[in-house]
Scaffold this active site. Structure first.
Site, mmCIF file in Angstrom:
data_model
loop_
_atom_site.group_PDB
_atom_site.id
_atom_site.type_symbol
_atom_site.label_atom_id
_atom_site.label_comp_id
_atom_site.label_asym_id
_atom_site.label_seq_id
_atom_site.Cartn_x
_atom_site.Cartn_y
_atom_site.Cartn_z
ATOM 1 N N ASN A 1 0.850 -1.190 0.000
ATOM 2 C CA ASN A 1 0.000 0.000 0.000
ATOM 3 C C ASN A 1 0.885 1.240 0.000
ATOM 4 O O ASN A 1 0.739 2.124 0.842
ATOM 5 C CB ASN A 1 -0.940 -0.014 1.207
ATOM 6 C CG ASN A 1 -2.078 0.965 1.043
ATOM 7 O OD1 ASN A 1 -2.363 1.429 -0.048
ATOM 8 N ND2 ASN A 1 -2.724 1.286 2.137
ATOM 9 N N ALA B 1 3.542 1.215 13.239
ATOM 10 C CA ALA B 1 3.671 2.362 12.338
ATOM 11 C C ALA B 1 4.793 3.291 12.790
ATOM 12 O O ALA B 1 4.984 3.518 13.979
ATOM 13 C CB ALA B 1 2.349 3.134 12.278
ATOM 14 N N HIS C 1 25.952 4.120 1.872
ATOM 15 C CA HIS C 1 27.222 4.758 1.536
ATOM 16 C C HIS C 1 28.331 4.200 2.429
ATOM 17 O O HIS C 1 28.113 3.945 3.617
ATOM 18 C CB HIS C 1 27.144 6.278 1.749
ATOM 19 C CG HIS C 1 26.256 6.970 0.770
ATOM 20 N ND1 HIS C 1 26.607 7.153 -0.544
ATOM 21 C CD2 HIS C 1 25.036 7.524 0.919
ATOM 22 C CE1 HIS C 1 25.644 7.790 -1.165
ATOM 23 N NE2 HIS C 1 24.669 8.027 -0.301
#
Length: 167
Positions: free
Chosen positions: A52, A127, A81
């Protein structure tokens, strides 16, 4: 939702699902996208994968198990990096690390997973979390870095799995 907006959404869902299937190294079944999503050429997808709004970057391998679901704006980053190279703050080389995600994993919105992390079967990532190290199976984890703060009920999980009750 207007008919035009509904048609645009359905087109975008189909477009990104097909694009992922073409780009991924492999997939085992249904791929569904609720919104704009991207994978790398080193991504392997299990059956019944739901994105999603997922973005994947880097040259590390990404393995995602069956019945995976992600919230909006999630990222998997497998290349970094090289800050220990021949220039400051980093040189022009990259360090690649794989990501492995087990079956039946659910990511909330805005989750970031960094290369080298493994997420065990049945885990849930809260979340806004950043996963930088391994998360054990059935863990409910969150934070920066994500750490387990509870676990799913194993008997209930195994019962649902045995009955093949997948969303």
């Amino acid at each position: 939702m207007s008919i035009i907006n509904n048609l645009k959404l359905k087109f975008a869902q189909k477009y990104y699902s097909e694009r992922i299937k073409r780009r991924a190294a492999s997939y085992s079944g249904r791929v569904y996208t609720g919104s704009k999503s991207f994978v790398t050429h080193k991504t392997h997808l299990g059956a019944n994968v739901y994105f999603n709004g997922m973005s994947m970057y880097g040259d590390g391998k990404i393995m995602i198990g069956a019945n995976f679901h992600s919230g909006m704006n999630c990222q998997i980053i497998t290349s970094f990096h090289n800050y220990e190279g021949n220039a400051l703050p980093y040189d022009d080389t990259f360090i690649d690390r794989d990501v492995i995600i087990g079956d039946n994993v659910w990511l909330g919105n805005n989750v970031i997973i960094l290369g080298g992390a493994k997420i065990g079967e049945g885990a849930i990532i809260q979340a806004g979390s950043v996963v930088v190290k391994d998360i054990p199976p059935l863990a409910v984890a969150g934070g920066h870095p994500a750490i387990p703060f509870k676990y799913r009920d194993k008997e209930h999980y195994e019962s649902l799995k045995e009955q093949k009750k997948f969303h």
